[in-house]
Motif scaffolding. Structure first.
Motif, PDB file in Angstrom:
ATOM      1  N   LEU A 289       5.688   4.266  -3.413  1.00 39.53           N
ATOM      2  CA  LEU A 289       5.819   3.549  -2.144  1.00 39.53           C
ATOM      3  C   LEU A 289       6.711   4.280  -1.160  1.00 39.53           C
ATOM      4  N   GLN A 290       7.594   5.141  -1.666  1.00 37.93           N
ATOM      5  CA  GLN A 290       8.525   5.868  -0.799  1.00 37.93           C
ATOM      6  C   GLN A 290       7.998   7.227  -0.356  1.00 37.93           C
ATOM      7  N   LYS A 291       6.870   7.660  -0.911  1.00 35.90           N
ATOM      8  CA  LYS A 291       6.302   8.951  -0.518  1.00 35.90           C
ATOM      9  C   LYS A 291       5.868   8.925   0.934  1.00 35.90           C
ATOM     10  N   THR A 292       5.858  10.091   1.528  1.00 37.04           N
ATOM     11  CA  THR A 292       5.341  10.212   2.893  1.00 37.04           C
ATOM     12  C   THR A 292       4.142  11.149   2.864  1.00 37.04           C
ATOM     13  N   GLU A 293       3.230  10.925   3.760  1.00 44.75           N
ATOM     14  CA  GLU A 293       2.021  11.758   3.849  1.00 44.75           C
ATOM     15  C   GLU A 293       2.272  12.969   4.697  1.00 44.75           C
TER      16      GLU A 293
ATOM     17  N   HIS B  23       0.842  -1.196   0.000  1.00 44.52           N
ATOM     18  CA  HIS B  23       0.000   0.000   0.000  1.00 44.52           C
ATOM     19  C   HIS B  23       0.878   1.248   0.000  1.00 44.52           C
ATOM     20  N   THR B  24       0.396   2.270  -0.677  1.00 50.06           N
ATOM     21  CA  THR B  24       1.072   3.564  -0.641  1.00 50.06           C
ATOM     22  C   THR B  24       0.664   4.286   0.636  1.00 50.06           C
ATOM     23  N   PRO B  25       1.398   5.321   1.030  1.00 52.05           N
ATOM     24  CA  PRO B  25       1.002   6.087   2.223  1.00 52.05           C
ATOM     25  C   PRO B  25      -0.405   6.680   2.107  1.00 52.05           C
TER      26      PRO B  25
END
Length: 73
Positions: A69-73, A25-27
């Motif tokens: 996948l490496q992004k942050t919210e 899952h993505t953030p």
């Protein structure tokens, strides 16, 4: 021409396909799937991109999927 091997699809679509528990899952809560996940999904003759669009998702390259996948919210 870009080669799309992955897709980001909404969680609700992933649940309907039974992929929500086996894919990352993505953030933001979307699910990253790969091309083989959709081999038996959709109408015969549909391209991967058409199947992803039908699921309200977005086709991604391998690099784009990794970045999601490496992004942050």
């Amino acid at each position: 021409m870009k080669r799309y091997n992955y897709a980001k699809i909404p969680l609700v679509s992933a649940i309907a396909l039974g992929l929500d528990k086996i894919r990352r899952h993505t953030p933001s809560g979307d699910v990253i799937i790969n091309e083989s996940d959709l081999l038996t999904y959709g109408s015969e003759g549909y391209t991967f991109e058409q199947k992803v669009e039908e699921l309200n998702g977005k086709a991604l390259t391998a690099l784009e999927a990794k970045q999601e996948l490496q992004k942050t919210e």
